[in-house]
Design an enzyme around this catalytic site. Structure first.
Site, PDB file in Angstrom:
ATOM      1  CG  PHE A   1      86.317  37.184  92.333  1.00  0.00           C
ATOM      2  CD1 PHE A   1      85.227  36.331  92.437  1.00  0.00           C
ATOM      3  CD2 PHE A   1      87.520  36.788  92.926  1.00  0.00           C
ATOM      4  CE1 PHE A   1      85.328  35.117  93.122  1.00  0.00           C
ATOM      5  CE2 PHE A   1      87.629  35.583  93.605  1.00  0.00           C
ATOM      6  CZ  PHE A   1      86.538  34.740  93.705  1.00  0.00           C
TER       7      PHE A   1
ATOM      8  CD  GLN B   1      94.946  38.204  98.628  1.00  0.00           C
ATOM      9  OE1 GLN B   1      94.633  37.087  98.256  1.00  0.00           O
ATOM     10  NE2 GLN B   1      94.921  39.237  97.827  1.00  0.00           N
TER      11      GLN B   1
ATOM     12  CG  HIS C   1      90.303  35.192 101.299  1.00  0.00           C
ATOM     13  ND1 HIS C   1      89.014  35.290 101.745  1.00  0.00           N
ATOM     14  CD2 HIS C   1      90.220  35.047  99.952  1.00  0.00           C
ATOM     15  CE1 HIS C   1      88.191  35.201 100.710  1.00  0.00           C
ATOM     16  NE2 HIS C   1      88.902  35.058  99.611  1.00  0.00           N
TER      17      HIS C   1
ATOM     18  CG  LEU D   1      88.922  30.766 100.632  1.00  0.00           C
ATOM     19  CD1 LEU D   1      89.805  31.845 101.217  1.00  0.00           C
ATOM     20  CD2 LEU D   1      89.170  30.647  99.142  1.00  0.00           C
TER      21      LEU D   1
ATOM     22  CG  HIS E   1      93.864  33.297 100.314  1.00  0.00           C
ATOM     23  ND1 HIS E   1      93.335  32.030 100.328  1.00  0.00           N
ATOM     24  CD2 HIS E   1      93.551  33.826  99.104  1.00  0.00           C
ATOM     25  CE1 HIS E   1      92.711  31.806  99.177  1.00  0.00           C
ATOM     26  NE2 HIS E   1      92.852  32.872  98.416  1.00  0.00           N
TER      27      HIS E   1
ATOM     28  NE  ARG F   1      95.920  35.993  94.693  1.00  0.00           N
ATOM     29  CZ  ARG F   1      94.874  35.167  94.586  1.00  0.00           C
ATOM     30  NH1 ARG F   1      94.413  34.811  93.415  1.00  0.00           N
ATOM     31  NH2 ARG F   1      94.307  34.669  95.673  1.00  0.00           N
TER      32      ARG F   1
HETATM   33  C1  LIG Z   1      91.120  27.663  99.097  1.00  0.00           C
HETATM   34  C2  LIG Z   1      91.742  28.483  98.004  1.00  0.00           C
HETATM   35  C3  LIG Z   1      90.955  28.953  96.979  1.00  0.00           C
HETATM   36  C4  LIG Z   1      91.527  29.709  95.947  1.00  0.00           C
HETATM   37  N1  LIG Z   1      90.730  30.150  94.930  1.00  0.00           N
HETATM   38  C5  LIG Z   1      91.291  30.842  93.915  1.00  0.00           C
HETATM   39  C6  LIG Z   1      90.482  31.275  92.824  1.00  0.00           C
HETATM   40  O1  LIG Z   1      89.277  31.038  92.758  1.00  0.00           O
HETATM   41  N2  LIG Z   1      91.085  31.972  91.826  1.00  0.00           N
HETATM   42  C7  LIG Z   1      92.416  32.253  91.832  1.00  0.00           C
HETATM   43  O2  LIG Z   1      92.900  32.869  90.895  1.00  0.00           O
HETATM   44  N3  LIG Z   1      93.195  31.836  92.866  1.00  0.00           N
HETATM   45  C8  LIG Z   1      92.671  31.138  93.885  1.00  0.00           C
HETATM   46  N4  LIG Z   1      93.467  30.727  94.928  1.00  0.00           N
HETATM   47  C9  LIG Z   1      94.924  30.871  94.818  1.00  0.00           C
HETATM   48  C10 LIG Z   1      95.459  29.794  93.882  1.00  0.00           C
HETATM   49  O3  LIG Z   1      94.746  28.592  94.054  1.00  0.00           O
HETATM   50  C11 LIG Z   1      96.930  29.504  94.102  1.00  0.00           C
HETATM   51  O4  LIG Z   1      97.642  30.698  94.145  1.00  0.00           O
HETATM   52  C12 LIG Z   1      97.467  28.659  92.964  1.00  0.00           C
HETATM   53  O5  LIG Z   1      96.690  27.499  92.801  1.00  0.00           O
HETATM   54  C13 LIG Z   1      98.926  28.281  93.133  1.00  0.00           C
HETATM   55  O6  LIG Z   1      99.261  27.440  92.066  1.00  0.00           O
HETATM   56  P1  LIG Z   1     100.755  27.000  91.806  1.00  0.00           P
HETATM   57  O7  LIG Z   1     100.735  26.179  90.556  1.00  0.00           O
HETATM   58  O8  LIG Z   1     101.635  28.180  91.856  1.00  0.00           O
HETATM   59  O9  LIG Z   1     101.110  26.092  93.050  1.00  0.00           O
HETATM   60  P2  LIG Z   1     100.341  24.867  93.749  1.00  0.00           P
HETATM   61  O10 LIG Z   1      99.043  24.546  93.129  1.00  0.00           O
HETATM   62  O11 LIG Z   1     100.379  25.171  95.196  1.00  0.00           O
HETATM   63  O12 LIG Z   1     101.274  23.657  93.439  1.00  0.00           O
HETATM   64  C14 LIG Z   1     102.544  23.550  94.019  1.00  0.00           C
HETATM   65  C15 LIG Z   1     103.155  22.242  93.601  1.00  0.00           C
HETATM   66  O13 LIG Z   1     104.497  22.219  94.043  1.00  0.00           O
HETATM   67  C16 LIG Z   1     104.764  20.996  94.700  1.00  0.00           C
HETATM   68  N5  LIG Z   1     105.847  21.216  95.644  1.00  0.00           N
HETATM   69  C17 LIG Z   1     105.949  22.145  96.617  1.00  0.00           C
HETATM   70  N6  LIG Z   1     107.123  22.032  97.236  1.00  0.00           N
HETATM   71  C18 LIG Z   1     107.786  21.019  96.639  1.00  0.00           C
HETATM   72  C19 LIG Z   1     109.032  20.406  96.840  1.00  0.00           C
HETATM   73  N7  LIG Z   1     109.896  20.810  97.784  1.00  0.00           N
HETATM   74  N8  LIG Z   1     109.382  19.357  96.049  1.00  0.00           N
HETATM   75  C20 LIG Z   1     108.539  18.904  95.096  1.00  0.00           C
HETATM   76  N9  LIG Z   1     107.343  19.452  94.864  1.00  0.00           N
HETATM   77  C21 LIG Z   1     106.977  20.493  95.630  1.00  0.00           C
HETATM   78  C22 LIG Z   1     103.443  20.618  95.319  1.00  0.00           C
HETATM   79  O14 LIG Z   1     103.413  19.241  95.606  1.00  0.00           O
HETATM   80  C23 LIG Z   1     102.486  21.014  94.199  1.00  0.00           C
HETATM   81  O15 LIG Z   1     102.445  19.995  93.231  1.00  0.00           O
HETATM   82  C24 LIG Z   1      92.894  29.997  95.972  1.00  0.00           C
HETATM   83  C25 LIG Z   1      93.686  29.539  97.031  1.00  0.00           C
HETATM   84  C26 LIG Z   1      93.105  28.805  98.046  1.00  0.00           C
HETATM   85  C27 LIG Z   1      93.943  28.365  99.192  1.00  0.00           C
END
Ligand SMILES: Cc1cc2nc3c(=O)[nH]c(=O)nc-3n(C[C@H](O)[C@H](O)[C@H](O)COP(=O)(O)OP(=O)(O)OC[C@H]3O[C@@H](n4cnc5c(N)ncnc54)[C@H](O)[C@@H]3O)c2cc1C
Length: 598
Positions: A116, A229, A231, A245, A375, A410
């Site tokens: 990557f 970022q 992407h 993406l 992204h 990142r």
């Molecule tokens: C298409 C795509 C592909 C990606 N691929 C990769 C990869 O291969 N490798 C990598 O390392 N990263 C990748 N990323 C980045 C990574 O997926 C995210 O940074 C990461 O999943 C974020 O996880 P999180 O647990 O912080 O939040 P999230 O998975 O976004 O979860 C947030 C949670 O908070 C909840 N929430 C939000 N606001 C509220 C509120 N006000 N009240 C109650 N609940 C709320 C949502 O419902 C959800 O449950 C990718 C991102 C995208 C968009």
């Protein structure tokens, strides 16, 4: 009123991992999420999670990962967090395996790791291009047996504090539209990203920056918000799928970028800091993709900010694809391997189906059209690097909503490992906090004031449509605070943000409270505005180009700007103040690691 020791807001990778850890410590945990359990944005993650396990290249270890992450973040990262991440990620990945995650394998049966951008060696543990789905499935299966209580389809609208300490959260039930109070001794913020403040984004509908805004208004600091970022590869056509993406895994598997003249333009612009790590020609780049340890990576696998700017330059110079992108070609590998079509479908199944079903393009035969998409946000809640607690006692944060690990940019794959490393730490330290701190009472006046504000749009059925403001805000951020920034444009963005704040006072919704998407949007808007303002003010204050921030009026890096992070905080008069904070100093042993890896 519900009562818990720890409330976790968010059921993505960070929230679930935090909830598992806090539950395992024997405290009462509640998890609140906007969507159904298992549907968080994390399921969209494709390429993999970075952990220096050395399964594919045994030269890899935590020191190389540490140095890669610091270099990618242009040394604005918190080195303590980067150290935790690099050292603990392998154990967290193995733990997932022991909880049932089924990773792709090497011939010897070890967890397979892929290349990557910005990672010196193949480092991303993955499950095809559906790694996020497997991560969430595993955490969910494991988590529901730990005794946590889950509240689905509920949105938190305010953090409640008493005497400056967390006392609970206020939210509403999206299905029925009724308000709810959760009393808690500690809150772990795990709400993910902010992409929906921009018009072109890879992020899901949930990513409206709620956690950033809730924490800010409760007194926490937002750090590094200028670093958003973009992407390099999102879909550009058809318009309905613009921004979705196209995983970096395509380039990791040999995909190359070409302009309308068919030229592989990335070879033309290799930054000095990476020159001795990049292939000198196409043939060496291909050998790297095939796993030759003596070859350097192709320039398509440089850091995301750089690749995105190169694509932007080609498009602006009139060498783009018909729909305003450039071409990404993976089908060309049929010149190199006999069963290329099957190989591509096996390695990149989601990409194959995504392009086939959404754009009618067979990526094994045809080139994809791609362009930059919003992204990920490197900025977020400032936390202590060891405990994940913010400056608000009892408020912890983990995952994308947190600042510190990534600095100015990142590396791909570092987020999924961030979620499991820092989710665990946040859960552990929140549990410790609640064991040594008694609960404080919820302040009814706060609940009442916030409830009134949330319900106000119903009193203005003829007020402005929230979608109109949302669209104007997204276009403003995309056009004026996007991939290339200038002082003049950002100042005009600030003027517009003030106008949106004024319009928000007159926003109205009609209909009833049950599943009312207009009302949900009206509630999201203040969060999106807070986030947008913090990005714009911080980007204005950073008068240089570094990592994900590119300023046309300050195109170079400044040594002075490399000494501080920017922190946005709510002043007593309610205004947003952005100030400089010296970067966390690096210990001498970690400095030695950086020197060794140069
Ligand atoms: C298409 C795509 C592909 C990606 N691929 C990769 C990869 O291969 N490798 C990598 O390392 N990263 C990748 N990323 C980045 C990574 O997926 C995210 O940074 C990461 O999943 C974020 O996880 P999180 O647990 O912080 O939040 P999230 O998975 O976004 O979860 C947030 C949670 O908070 C909840 N929430 C939000 N606001 C509220 C509120 N006000 N009240 C109650 N609940 C709320 C949502 O419902 C959800 O449950 C990718 C991102 C995208 C968009």
């Amino acid at each position: 009123m519900h009562e818990h020791d720890v409330i976790v807001i968010g059921a993505g990778g960070a929230g679930l991992r935090a909830a598992i850890e806090a539950s395992a410590a024997g405290v009462k945990v509640g998890v609140i999420c906007k969507s159904l359990l298992g549907k968080a944005h994390t399921v969209m993650a494709e390429g993999g999670m970075a952990a220096a396990m050395g399964n594919v290249d045994d030269r890899d270890n935590w020191e190389v990962h540490f140095a890669d992450t610091m270099r990618g973040g242009q040394y604005l990262n918190n080195p303590i967090m980067v150290e935790h991440h690099a050292k603990e990620a392998p154990a967290r990945v193995l733990e997932l395996e022991s909880w049932g995650a089924v990773f792709d394998r090497t011939k010897e049966g070890k967890i397979l790791q892929r290349n990557f951008g910005g990672h010196r060696y193949p480092r991303l543990a993955h499950v095809g291009d559906r790694t996020g789905l497997e991560l969430i499935r595993t955490l969910q299966d494991h988590g529901i047996h730990q005794g946590m209580e889950v509240f689905m389809e509920m949105t938190v609208v305010s953090l409640l504090t008493t005497g400056g300490r967390i006392s609970g959260v206020l939210g509403y039930d999206r299905e029925r539209g009724r308000m709810r109070i959760w009393k808690a001794k500690a809150v772990i913020m795990a709400t993910g990203g902010i992409g929906k403040s921009f018009s072109v984004t890879s992020n899901s509908w949930e990513c409206t920056g709620d956690g950033h805004s809730l924490a800010y208004h409760a007194g926490a600091e937002l750090m590094d918000m200028e670093f958003v970022q973009f992407h390099p590869t999102g879909m550009v056509w058809p318009p309905s799928v613009r921004g979705i993406l196209v995983t970096e895994g395509v380039r990791g598997e040999g995909g190359v970028l070409r302009n309308s003249e068919g030229k592989r333009f990335m070879f033309d612009d290799v930054p000095e800091a990476y020159r001795n790590q990049v292939a000198k020609d196409e043939e060496e780049g291909w050998r790297y993709v095939c796993g030759d340890k003596n070859a350097n990576r192709p320039p398509e696998l440089l850091t995301r900010d750089h690749v995105a700017r190169c694509i932007n330059r080609e498009i602006k110079a009139g060498r783009g694809s018909p729909h305003g992108g450039v071409f990404l070609d993976i089908g060309w590998i049929k010149e190199k391997i006999p069963n290329a079509s099957e190989h591509i479908k096996r390695k990149l199944p989601s990409m194959y189906h995504q392009f086939m079903q959404l754009a009618g393009v067979d990526i094994t035969q045809e080139r994809m059209e791609v362009g930059p998409t919003t992204h990920y946000v490197m900025g977020g809640v400032a936390v202590d690097g060891d405990t994940q607690m913010s400056c608000v006692p009892g408020l912890f944060a983990a995952g994308e909503v947190t600042a510190g690990l990534n600095g100015a940019n990142r590396l791909g794959g570092n987020s999924l490992s961030d979620l499991i490393v820092f989710g665990k730490l946040a859960g552990e330290h929140a549990a410790k906090f609640v064991k040594s701190n008694a609960a404080v009472e919820v302040d009814p006046a706060q609940v009442e004031a916030k409830t009134r504000a949330i319900e106000a749009p119903f009193e203005r059925p003829n007020g402005e449509n929230p979608y109109a403001i949302q669209q104007d805000l997204q276009n403003t951020m995309q056009d004026l605070v996007g991939i290339v920034r200038t002082q003049k444009e950002m100042e005009s963005a600030l003027v517009k943000l003030d106008q949106f704040k004024a319009r928000l006072k007159n926003v109205g919704v009609s209909g009833h409270r049950e599943y009312n998407p207009g009302w949900h949007t009206a509630i999201d808007l203040p969060c999106m505005l807070t986030v947008s303002e913090s990005i714009t003010r911080s980007a204005l204050e950073r008068k240089e180009s570094r990592g994900a921030q590119f300023r046309e009026d300050y195109p170079d890096k400044s040594a002075e700007c490399g000494t501080f992070n920017l922190v946005a905080k709510k002043a007593p008069d309610g205004s947003m103040q952005v100030s400089r904070r010296p970067v966390v100093p690096m210990r001498s042993d970690l400095k030695a690691v950086i020197e060794k890896m140069k």
